[in-house]
Design an enzyme around this catalytic site. Sequence first.
Site, PDB file in Angstrom:
ATOM      1  N   THR A   1       0.809  -1.215   0.000  1.00 27.10           N
ATOM      2  CA  THR A   1       0.000   0.000   0.000  1.00 27.10           C
ATOM      3  C   THR A   1       0.843   1.266   0.000  1.00 27.10           C
ATOM      4  O   THR A   1       0.395   2.311  -0.473  1.00 27.10           O
ATOM      5  CB  THR A   1      -0.968   0.025   1.199  1.00 27.10           C
ATOM      6  OG1 THR A   1      -0.235   0.064   2.423  1.00 27.10           O
ATOM      7  CG2 THR A   1      -1.857  -1.201   1.191  1.00 27.10           C
TER       8      THR A   1
ATOM      9  N   LEU B   1      -2.712   4.917  -0.014  1.00 27.15           N
ATOM     10  CA  LEU B   1      -4.102   4.431  -0.013  1.00 27.15           C
ATOM     11  C   LEU B   1      -4.093   2.961   0.394  1.00 27.15           C
ATOM     12  O   LEU B   1      -3.953   2.078  -0.447  1.00 27.15           O
ATOM     13  CB  LEU B   1      -4.731   4.593  -1.396  1.00 27.15           C
ATOM     14  CG  LEU B   1      -5.244   5.972  -1.766  1.00 27.15           C
ATOM     15  CD1 LEU B   1      -6.019   5.903  -3.074  1.00 27.15           C
ATOM     16  CD2 LEU B   1      -6.133   6.544  -0.669  1.00 27.15           C
ATOM     17  N   HIS B   2      -4.274   2.711   1.674  1.00 29.68           N
ATOM     18  CA  HIS B   2      -4.213   1.344   2.188  1.00 29.68           C
ATOM     19  C   HIS B   2      -5.465   0.542   1.809  1.00 29.68           C
ATOM     20  O   HIS B   2      -5.415  -0.390   1.004  1.00 29.68           O
ATOM     21  CB  HIS B   2      -4.047   1.360   3.710  1.00 29.68           C
ATOM     22  CG  HIS B   2      -2.898   2.182   4.195  1.00 29.68           C
ATOM     23  ND1 HIS B   2      -1.597   1.851   3.941  1.00 29.68           N
ATOM     24  CD2 HIS B   2      -2.862   3.322   4.939  1.00 29.68           C
ATOM     25  CE1 HIS B   2      -0.792   2.747   4.500  1.00 29.68           C
ATOM     26  NE2 HIS B   2      -1.547   3.650   5.114  1.00 29.68           N
ATOM     27  N   ASP B   3      -6.587   0.889   2.427  1.00 30.85           N
ATOM     28  CA  ASP B   3      -7.794   0.066   2.307  1.00 30.85           C
ATOM     29  C   ASP B   3      -8.379  -0.025   0.899  1.00 30.85           C
ATOM     30  O   ASP B   3      -8.942  -1.065   0.545  1.00 30.85           O
ATOM     31  CB  ASP B   3      -8.854   0.568   3.280  1.00 30.85           C
ATOM     32  CG  ASP B   3      -8.430   0.409   4.727  1.00 30.85           C
ATOM     33  OD1 ASP B   3      -7.569  -0.451   4.994  1.00 30.85           O
ATOM     34  OD2 ASP B   3      -8.959   1.130   5.589  1.00 30.85           O
TER      35      ASP B   3
ATOM     36  N   CYS C   1      -7.000  -0.669  -1.691  1.00 32.25           N
ATOM     37  CA  CYS C   1      -6.353  -1.773  -2.409  1.00 32.25           C
ATOM     38  C   CYS C   1      -7.180  -3.059  -2.317  1.00 32.25           C
ATOM     39  O   CYS C   1      -7.195  -3.868  -3.254  1.00 32.25           O
ATOM     40  CB  CYS C   1      -4.950  -2.005  -1.862  1.00 32.25           C
ATOM     41  SG  CYS C   1      -3.752  -0.730  -2.308  1.00 32.25           S
TER      42      CYS C   1
END
Length: 307
Positions: free
Chosen positions: A193, A239-241, A243
Amino acid sequence: MARPIIIDCDPGVDDAIALFLALAHPTELNILGITTVAGNVPLHYTSQNALKICALANRADIPVYAGCPRPLIRPLSTATDIHGATGLQGTELPEPIQPLRVQHAVAFLIETLQQAPEPVTLATLGPFTNLAVALIQAPQIADKIDTIIAMGGAITHGNITPAAEFNIYVDPHAAQVVFESGIPIKLITLDTTHQVLTTPKQLAAFRQLNTAIGHAAADLLAHYGTPEIERYGMQGAPLHDPCVIAYLLQPELFTFKDTYTTIDTISPENLGRTVIDWWGRTEQPPNAQVAASVDAAGIYKLLMESF
């Protein structure tokens, strides 16, 4: 046929972007429900934020269920320094159109999975508390889960401690329950991420869409990015989530590697660390697929088209 999924989350800015992305694709993703958990901010805020996100996206048809207000054993740690006191610092979202469902998120998970005519995919964007409690109460639901696609963990460096990523650190004991469940898991870690960065150019592109969600995404990410950029010296906020949802929509954007993964629940220095046996040194059979690469440009193209 749209893929049946349940999204378990703790909105949170990047959770909001992930939810906007998922809600924009009803023909691909049949969202059976959104369950919320304490994590980035306390449960009251994560639940209200999920309702507000559904309102802005004109998706009040999606039921939202509040779950566990704290981890299994440890006191709650939050990330208000990153997401703001309410979790969605930087913009004003509309008030909820629908009420929060009365049923507890854990009860919803158990009931929905037991009655599902086909296996359901779980997209987990926060701590694993809700799912772990559901598996403890009704271990038979594991057979009704097709795959868990999770944002969490790190192969190298943590973001809440030197060793641990936030989602796993908040409730490491819950994470261990899930990783020992035998359910197929695809894990997207910080190592992946942190390659998906929202630069000023991308923020401007979101605004130029001239849509309500485009403006909200840009406002949220502009605030969210500041501490991340300062801490890591990055060109933009990771942008973690999103993904997780991007994988569900376009799996070709990622590659994965089979690994044995366990969670440190004992060591004070390494609590919440995902111990990922990348090179097979333990000779333990793999219990998770961990993301090895990501097409960041492809994710932003998908976001732009969706928003």
